[in-house]
Design a protein around this motif. Structure first.
Motif, PDB file in Angstrom:
ATOM      1  N   LEU B 456      41.726  34.302  55.028  1.00 39.68           N
ATOM      2  CA  LEU B 456      41.215  35.628  54.724  1.00 39.68           C
ATOM      3  C   LEU B 456      42.232  36.413  53.914  1.00 39.68           C
ATOM      4  CD1 LEU B 456      39.621  36.440  58.155  1.00 39.68           C
ATOM      5  CD2 LEU B 456      38.525  35.655  56.084  1.00 39.68           C
ATOM      6  N   PRO B 457      41.735  37.342  53.136  1.00 43.07           N
ATOM      7  CA  PRO B 457      42.654  38.104  52.308  1.00 43.07           C
ATOM      8  C   PRO B 457      43.459  39.100  53.140  1.00 43.07           C
ATOM      9  CG  PRO B 457      40.458  38.987  52.103  1.00 43.07           C
ATOM     10  CD  PRO B 457      40.343  37.756  52.948  1.00 43.07           C
ATOM     11  N   SER B 458      44.617  39.430  52.631  1.00 41.40           N
ATOM     12  CA  SER B 458      45.352  40.555  53.204  1.00 41.40           C
ATOM     13  C   SER B 458      44.703  41.816  52.669  1.00 41.40           C
ATOM     14  CB  SER B 458      46.804  40.511  52.775  1.00 41.40           C
ATOM     15  OG  SER B 458      47.378  39.308  53.196  1.00 41.40           O
ATOM     16  N   ILE B 459      44.753  42.846  53.444  1.00 42.91           N
ATOM     17  CA  ILE B 459      44.133  44.097  53.029  1.00 42.91           C
ATOM     18  C   ILE B 459      45.195  45.167  52.913  1.00 42.91           C
ATOM     19  CG2 ILE B 459      42.348  45.775  53.501  1.00 42.91           C
ATOM     20  CD1 ILE B 459      41.033  43.757  55.296  1.00 42.91           C
ATOM     21  N   CYS B 460      45.214  45.794  51.776  1.00 43.51           N
ATOM     22  CA  CYS B 460      46.130  46.899  51.574  1.00 43.51           C
ATOM     23  C   CYS B 460      45.284  48.160  51.471  1.00 43.51           C
ATOM     24  CB  CYS B 460      46.917  46.667  50.303  1.00 43.51           C
ATOM     25  SG  CYS B 460      48.052  47.979  49.923  1.00 43.51           S
ATOM     26  N   PHE B 461      45.619  49.133  52.240  1.00 43.45           N
ATOM     27  CA  PHE B 461      44.786  50.330  52.254  1.00 43.45           C
ATOM     28  C   PHE B 461      45.474  51.471  51.526  1.00 43.45           C
ATOM     29  CE2 PHE B 461      41.978  53.586  53.522  1.00 43.45           C
ATOM     30  CZ  PHE B 461      40.812  52.948  53.873  1.00 43.45           C
ATOM     31  N   TYR B 462      44.780  52.041  50.574  1.00 42.29           N
ATOM     32  CA  TYR B 462      45.269  53.238  49.911  1.00 42.29           C
ATOM     33  C   TYR B 462      44.627  54.441  50.586  1.00 42.29           C
ATOM     34  CZ  TYR B 462      47.318  50.492  46.204  1.00 42.29           C
ATOM     35  OH  TYR B 462      48.102  49.623  45.505  1.00 42.29           O
ATOM     36  N   ASP B 730      31.613  53.851  58.659  1.00 45.24           N
ATOM     37  CA  ASP B 730      31.981  53.653  60.061  1.00 45.24           C
ATOM     38  C   ASP B 730      33.449  53.269  60.208  1.00 45.24           C
ATOM     39  OD1 ASP B 730      32.118  51.037  59.288  1.00 45.24           O
ATOM     40  OD2 ASP B 730      30.405  50.339  60.443  1.00 45.24           O
ATOM     41  N   TYR B 771      37.652  45.018  60.210  1.00 42.36           N
ATOM     42  CA  TYR B 771      38.967  45.628  60.176  1.00 42.36           C
ATOM     43  C   TYR B 771      38.831  47.131  60.235  1.00 42.36           C
ATOM     44  CZ  TYR B 771      40.043  40.952  58.879  1.00 42.36           C
ATOM     45  OH  TYR B 771      40.130  39.585  58.900  1.00 42.36           O
ATOM     46  N   MET B 772      39.439  47.690  61.237  1.00 45.93           N
ATOM     47  CA  MET B 772      39.321  49.121  61.463  1.00 45.93           C
ATOM     48  C   MET B 772      40.336  49.880  60.618  1.00 45.93           C
ATOM     49  SD  MET B 772      37.093  49.364  63.935  1.00 45.93           S
ATOM     50  CE  MET B 772      37.396  51.005  64.570  1.00 45.93           C
ATOM     51  N   THR B 773      39.951  51.042  60.192  1.00 48.74           N
ATOM     52  CA  THR B 773      40.919  51.937  59.593  1.00 48.74           C
ATOM     53  C   THR B 773      41.175  53.049  60.601  1.00 48.74           C
ATOM     54  OG1 THR B 773      39.302  53.435  58.647  1.00 48.74           O
ATOM     55  CG2 THR B 773      39.864  51.508  57.357  1.00 48.74           C
ATOM     56  N   LYS B 774      42.119  53.892  60.255  1.00 46.43           N
ATOM     57  CA  LYS B 774      42.361  55.020  61.153  1.00 46.43           C
ATOM     58  C   LYS B 774      41.542  56.191  60.643  1.00 46.43           C
ATOM     59  CE  LYS B 774      47.127  53.818  62.084  1.00 46.43           C
ATOM     60  NZ  LYS B 774      48.483  54.175  61.730  1.00 46.43           N
TER      61      LYS B 774
END
Lengths: 639, 797
Positions: B456-462, B730, B771-774
């Motif tokens: 699975l890809p890594s996820i980088c969140f901006y 969501d 994958y949850m974000t805050k």
């Protein structure tokens, strides 16, 4: 208006409202006209609300704002309503007498506002922050606790989290508590809160009257300890002292005999050993300190029996080596006191006597375990050397993970034991690596027998030692397969490996402390000289002689002796038969037990070796979360 | 490196020579478009004369180009009208040449225009129009219009659409079917003119209102009593019948009866129509019907049902036996029943496809051939050494020699049989900088991680922090070097996410001073003093709902609530062009993958295709029955997909403006679209929290991904198409196994022919991760060239 979307029943503007409005505008409306107008107003309002929802959706919000509504009005060619753009909720008031509802619209003193000195700071600049949230689709990898906890200021939500969690754990709702504990155990972002939680836990002393609260705090400890994202660091010491408090102190709650503080102590002891096996390496000399304090309590006759009980249970939980080193040598002295209590049949003594039985039972369990483990360890060196030598890995790992004399938890702990999360224990390998010493088991046995008589459940028969651990190994494999992802290589292990193998060669008498930070020599030097001396002398000669010194250097002769003993205990070696249901009813003390000698054919010897080879490969070497394996329950099986 | 490219040259003359030569005739060929506008204008004028002027219409009128065509000759009018039905057949029927009965609403439109012409004494124009449209002499009798008479002459102009020369794209404007229908819809909103409200009058003929209840329950009883296999199919009738009967009651001022009718039967309707029902329930007066757009949609478009022949016969027999003319009339007038031969469909099959505002798509609508293949990669002819040198100059870092060229060449040698002709639509020529970028792209893609279910890809969140203004749109450049946010406070903010700061080009005076021959002229023209991480672009006067970077990173498009689309230069950070034409909020815009063209869609229910150097749209894609909420270009740039609040997705041919696909199945407004990198599939996400997958070639739904619990605002395929990422309100990003979803397809001929799909519910198997974000809704997703997943959103504390 925003609610319109949610509800079938729409808000209605009544005829009277329309009339009132008209009146305020200087018009007189007939009933019919007002009714028609009201209906139309309602419809238009709904229409506007519906189209404003569209603006909300496109602004990617869930909250309908005044802005959205104004946009909808604008696009339907209605003048926007000004003055309601503020973020704050508007106060909706009612005047009782007039049955009038209105939005409060206070006058603002512009002069005051203009001349105000507390000029609000401009809001922070919009910015973009990048963070790698998930690496390879796994876990939150944000390094936690990189900022020193003390320096790091708590953000609002962390604070809120802290409050919620503590409230939930110490609150009344058991379900909520469970959820909170679960989260505490798995949340990866709470590093900053650790000191606060530790502080809360250190409050055990103030609630010693409340078993329930103590229990909850202990659960909190357990969750923190099990959280794989937390680095406990020096907080381990604080946690341990809180737990020790629960084990050893004559709690206020124990004054009332109805309070089951025994279970609490058992649970705390189990927790202690758990902390110790998993985080013992964080604080140097912790093992020694614990042993010393336990010993101190045990040797203090003034202390109440429940403290003694705690000490015994604590030692027991720390492993059979601890029992051997502290409890066993101390037993003769202590026995006299206990005997006195048990033999007093006066009514006034009844409660104390009952407590005495508790202690008696605990001691019995501990020494039985000791005997069993000792007997198990005896034949090992011969076999262990051959198997663990080629695969060096087996040695350290077995050592670290399964550890020297893991003792079985006393039965009441069974339910708590389940709580302690799974771990992969390289059971067989560990036992094999351990060659404690060729202590004359028979001597020890006879001494213990002199105290306990037939109550001693352990019997020696001809069965090989695998009886103990072979049934447990399959379960290991099952677990291994279940969570193959859980294996995270721990640099710690590899770092320690050479050291431990060295121990194997130089100091095979390595004692039972797991993950010893201080290397064996220093351990021997710093600490338990006394206990070492004891054990060595037991090994050297028969039961009664309790004097004589022994240098550490002598440990080299262990191997020959070990080899000597193994043929001695030979193919028809010891096996254990459990005498009865004694564990569950410790209070009943010296109950006659049946004595059975069952000669059973030895199971195939290959079995453990197979596992020995396999386990290191499978074993998970990260911070091991322990589960008492079934082997240790073998003593519990009633016949 | 040519200086011109980087300079202040506002119009990218990327089309090269063909464009230049065409320039002279361009103007003259633009007439058709203006004529369309003209016709619309005329039509609006009719409305104005009628008395009540709707504000919207007024705006419309003002916006029309004043330069051309108001006093144009009749011939032009004729031309418009001939092209309009032509496209109409293309939009709804199989082929362009196949004569198909024009939808009555078109006729009505024509009639309305005709009547206006007559009234205005434009006898000649009227005659031409009548002839062209093939209307009978007495066509102006309003009663005659709602009969489903098939205007044979309607196909007259259809041939014209075909055989479009590629180069003539710029000069021809084709308006597809409902563009014409569009006009009355809007216009009818505020007027009382009897000749146009003929549409409404369809409701005037009615039976006894008290019997409606009996009619409906009679049908209900019948449908409930038929065999299971037919029941599901016939149940489709409930909703449209219910709505039409209710509207008839309301139209005839039977308010109380209507309310009772609604109370009694609204509960029976499928839950996915709830939103429409809510609107319906608030409508109880005849007066309200006129302004209500949802209603207009119901009247102007026929609700399409797909029913097997057996079930249909059953229904017909029943209605004839019972002499139930009321229901029969509604079916005749307002429903389009698409009868097929074969097994009746099951309930789940029907449910999968229904839910849109106007029922399912007609089968013919999805029969047109779509060239979904990718275009051949342009070969890069530059000698390798040169490239390296230039790359070095531009990037300031040395590069290794690479043998990429061969691999690239071989890869693009084969022509995909499903691909459109390279020259089907004119595409801009590659500039030198584009070639460099291609090379960079190739290099990066060799380092690309191969994703899959086990990788699975890594996820980088901006995360956009302190975005109090309200973040409404995000875009990231293809090379992931810039990120832009559109805000509700009308600003567009551009950040550099690499250490390279954003710099403006120097002012003209300063530019004169620099040495134009120097090697590093590109460096020299930049003004160091302006270097910053963030640039704010001011210009809009409403929330910015859509933004898009041009592939060459020189431009940025933003569409806003103020009805305009703006083109910004990322060299000077100023606005270059404001494209006006939508006049209503523009919800989304996107650049073509080859640059130059862009598409936009908004509240006015039309999508427009623009070229950056034309201030008027090249194409108008009309047909949606509600707002266009999102627009996407096909990877080969020949098609445009639009998602709408009418819960359908349409695919439009850029070449001729035809609607070539209509996908129904979503139960809420569609807010996200993504084409798979191979161009074969389309993914769509809606407020219903579901992602649907579509096979473009066959025109079929091929998958349903359930999991999200709120509106999906972003969808993106990984670079090789193995993984589909979806981001939602969501606060989660979910990854789906696209490879598996598409591999498991069995698109046999039968399925393709009938359009009956069997979807197994395998969302859980396909879901690779959540994958949850805050507390951060995911507004945008982007796979970098190396397949790292970037997600973006504003933190909502």
């Amino acid at each position: 208006m925003a609610a319109d979307r949610e509800e079938r029943r729409f808000a209605e503007v009544s005829r009277d409202s329309v009339k009132l409005m008209a009146e305020s505008a200087g018009l007189e409306l007939g009933d019919e006209v007002a009714a028609l107008l009201a209906e139309d107003v309602c419809y238009r309002l709904r229409e506007a609300a519906q189209s404003s929802a569209q603006f909300m959706r496109h602004a990617k919000r869930k909250k309908l704002t005044v802005d959205d509504f104004n946009k909808a009005l604008r696009w339907s060619n209605v003048e926007a309503i000004c003055g309601y753009g503020a973020q704050d909720a508007m106060l909706f008031r009612s005047v009782k007498e007039g049955e009038l509802f209105f939005v409060e619209d206070r006058d603002i003193n512009l002069i005051e506002l203009a001349l105000a000195t507390n000029i609000p700071k401009g809001c922070a600049e919009t910015m973009v922050r990048a963070n790698v949230a998930y690496l390879d689709g796994k876990g939150n990898v944000g390094p936690q606790g990189t900022v020193p906890a003390a320096v790091q200021s708590l953000s609002d939500d962390l604070l809120k989290y802290y409050q919620q969690i503590t409230r939930a754990i110490l609150g009344e709702d058991p379900h909520l508590m469970k959820v909170a504990l679960q989260d505490l155990q798995s949340n990866s972002k709470i590093a900053a809160l650790l000191p606060y939680f530790v502080y809360v836990i250190s409050g055990v002393k103030s609630v010693s009257h409340d078993l329930e609260q103590l229990n909850r705090l202990l659960h909190m400890v357990k969750s923190l300890v099990q959280n794989p994202y937390l680095y406990l660091g020096s907080y381990v010491r604080s946690l341990v002292s809180s737990v020790m408090y629960c084990i050893l102190e004559p709690l206020a709650a124990s004054i009332n005999p109805l309070n089951d503080h025994w279970t609490l102590r058992d649970y705390a002891a189990l927790l202690l050993s758990h902390i110790f096996w998993t985080h013992g390496d964080l604080v140097s000399g912790l093992y020694r300190q614990i042993l010393l304090s336990l010993q101190k309590v045990l040797s203090d006759p003034v202390r109440p029996l429940c403290s003694h009980y705690g000490a015994v249970v604590g030692l027991h939980a720390l492993g059979w080596k601890a029992v051997e080193r502290v409890l066993f040598p101390h037993l003769p002295a202590y026995w006299a006191n206990l005997q006195a209590v048990l033999d007093d049949y006066s009514v006034s003594n009844a409660q104390v006597k009952a407590d005495g039985h508790k202690v008696y039972g605990a001691i019995l369990v501990a020494v039985e375990r000791l005997l069993k483990m000792k007997a198990l360890s005896l034949p090992q060196p011969a076999e262990g050397c051959s198997s663990s030598q080629p695969g060096c890995l087996a040695g350290p790992m077995g050592y670290r993970v399964s550890s020297p004399g893991l003792s079985p938890p006393p039965e009441p702990l069974a339910e708590a034991g389940l709580g302690i999360a799974s771990h992969l224990q390289a059971g067989g390998a560990g036992c094999q690596w351990e060659e404690w010493s060729p202590v004359p088991l028979p001597a020890m046995y006879s001494e213990l027998y002199s105290f306990f008589g037939d109550s001693l459940a352990v019997r020696f028969s001809t069965e090989q030692s695998f009886g103990g651990f072979s049934p447990c190994t399959p379960s290991h494999f099952r677990e291994t397969r279940k969570e193959p992802l859980g294996h995270v290589s721990n640099p710690d292990t590899t770092r320690k490996m050479p050291q431990l193998t060295a121990n194997l060669n130089i100091s095979p008498r390595q004692d039972g402390s797991p993950r010893t930070d201080p290397p064996p020599p220093s351990l021997a030097a710093t600490g338990s000289v006394r206990s070492l001396a004891r054990s060595s002398m037991q090994r050297s000669r028969a039961s009664s002689s309790r004097s004589g010194q022994r240098s550490i250097g002598l440990s080299r002769d262990v191997f020959p002796k070990a080899r000597f003993t193994s043929p001695h205990s030979g193919p028809p070696t010891f096996s254990f038969v459990i005498g009865g249901r004694q564990m569950g009813r410790r209070c009943q003390g010296r109950r006659p037990f049946q004595t059975i000698f069952v000669p059973t054919p030895p199971p195939p010897v290959v079995l453990p070796r197979v596992y020995t080879h396999k386990l290191p490969v499978i074993g998970r070497v990260c911070k091991p979360l322990r589960r008492w394996t079934r082997s240790h329950y073998s003593l519990h099986l009633p016949l | 490196m040519n200086f011109k490219k980087a300079g202040l040259d506002s119009c990218p003359l990327t089309l090269g020579s063909t464009d230049q030569s065409e320039g002279s005739i361009l103007r003259s060929r633009w007439f058709p478009f203006f004529n369309f506008a003209h016709a619309q204008f005329i039509f609006k004028m009719a409305a104005v004369q009628g008395g009540m002027v709707d504000a919207k219409d007024e705006l419309d009128i003002k916006s029309e180009p004043p330069s051309d065509g108001f006093g144009n000759s009749n011939a032009n009018d004729g031309r418009l009208l001939s092209s309009s039905p032509g496209a109409g057949t293309g939009g709804t029927a199989t082929g362009n040449n196949k004569p198909a009965p024009g939808p009555p609403e078109e006729q009505q439109t024509l009639l309305a225009v005709l009547q206006f012409l007559k009234k205005s004494k434009l006898a000649e124009s009227a005659e031409i129009l009548r002839r062209e449209a093939g209307l009978p002499e007495d066509a102006l009798d309003p009663k005659g219009t709602d009969a489903s008479g098939s205007g044979p002459g309607l196909a007259a102009g259809s041939g014209q659409v075909d055989g479009v020369d590629a180069s003539s794209l710029l000069s021809r404007v084709t308006v597809s079917s409902s563009a014409a229908a569009q006009a009355p819809k809007k216009a009818a909103a505020g007027e009382d003119q009897p000749d146009v409200s003929v549409v409404l009058s369809a409701y005037s003929q009615q039976g006894d209102p008290s019997l409606y209840d009996a009619y409906y329950s009679g049908l209900k009883r019948f449908i409930e009593s038929v065999l299971d296999c037919h029941r599901a199919e016939l149940s489709q009738l409930f909703y449209p019948l219910f709505v039409h009967m209710y509207l008839e009651l309301v139209y005839n001022n039977n308010e109380s009866v209507a309310k009772a009718f609604f109370e009694k039967f609204s509960g029976d309707q499928e839950c996915y129509y709830e939103q429409d029902l809510r609107i319906l329930s608030s409508l109880t007066k005849k007066e309200h019907m006129k302004g209500n757009e949802t209603l207009l949609d119901f009247r102007t478009s026929k609700f399409v049902l797909r029913i097997s022949r057996d079930s249909y016969q059953l229904l017909k027999r029943h209605l004839q036996e019972r002499q139930n003319n009321q229901i029969w009339n509604i079916i005749q007038e307002h429903l389009y029943i698409d009868i097929f031969d074969g097994m009746p469909r099951s309930k789940s099959q029907i449910d999968a496809m229904s839910g849109s505002l106007a029922g399912e798509a007609r089968r013919e609508a999805n029969k047109a051939k779509v060239f979904y293949g990718l275009l051949k990669e342009p070969e890069i002819e530059l000698p390798l050494d040169d490239e390296d040198e230039e790359a070095e100059n531009e990037e300031g870092k040395p590069k290794k020699k690479k043998p990429k060229k061969d691999s690239m060449g071989s890869k693009s040698k084969k022509q995909d049989p499903n691909a459109p002709l390279q020259t089907r639509i004119p595409l801009p020529e590659l500039k030198d900088s584009d070639k460099l970028d291609k090379i960079m792209y190739m290099k990066e893609s060799t380092k690309r991680i191969r994703l899959g279910s086990d990788n699975l890809p890594s996820i980088c969140f901006y995360t956009f922090l302190n975005a109090y203004q309200g973040l409404t749109a995000v875009d990231v450049t293809d090379d992931s070097s810039l990120i832009a946010g559109g805000f509700a406070d009308s600003t567009v903010r551009v950040w550099s996410v690499t250490p390279k700061k954003l710099r403006k080009v120097k002012s003209a005076a300063d530019l004169n001073l620099i040495d134009k021959e120097s090697d590093d002229v590109l460096e020299r023209i930049m003004d160091e003093k302006t270097a910053s991480e963030l640039k704010i672009l001011y210009g809009h006067s409403g929330p910015v709902y859509g933004i898009s970077f041009s592939p060459d990173r020189n431009y940025l498009l933003s569409s806003s609530e103020d009805g305009t689309i703006r083109l910004w230069s990322l060299q000077t950070f100023t606005c270059l062009v404001g494209y006006k034409g939508h006049n209503y909020p523009v919800w989304d815009t996107q650049f073509s993958p080859y640059g130059y063209y862009f598409v936009s869609g908004g509240h006015d229910r039309v999508a427009r295709l623009w070229a950056t150097d034309h201030y008027q749209p090249l194409r108008i894609f009309a047909g949606h029955l509600a707002d266009i909420t999102c627009t996407r270009f096909h990877p080969n740039s020949n098609y445009v997909a639009t998602g709408s609040s009418d819960r359908t997705i349409r695919l439009w041919d850029v070449l001729n403006g035809n609607c070539v696909r209509i996908f129904t199945g979503h139960k809420g407004p569609i807010h996200a679209l993504a084409f798979s990198p191979n161009g074969k599939f389309l993914a769509s996400g809606a407020t219903d929290g579901r992602v649907l997958l579509w096979d473009i070639g066959h025109g079929l739904m091929v998958g349903e991904l359930k999991g999200h619990t709120d509106t999906i605002y972003s969808l993106r395929f990984s670079r090789d198409g193995e993984i589909l990422a979806s981001g939602s309100m969501d606060n989660t990003v979910r990854l789906w196994d696209a490879m598996k979803a598409f591999d498991d397809l069995e698109t046999d001929d039968f399925t393709a022919a009938t359009g009956h799909i069997h979807l197994q519910d395998n969302s859980q198997e396909l879901l690779l991760g959540t994958y949850m974000t805050k507390s951060t809704p995911v507004l945008h997703l982007h796979f970098t060239r190396r397949n790292l997943l970037l997600a973006a959103g504003a933190y909502n504390p």
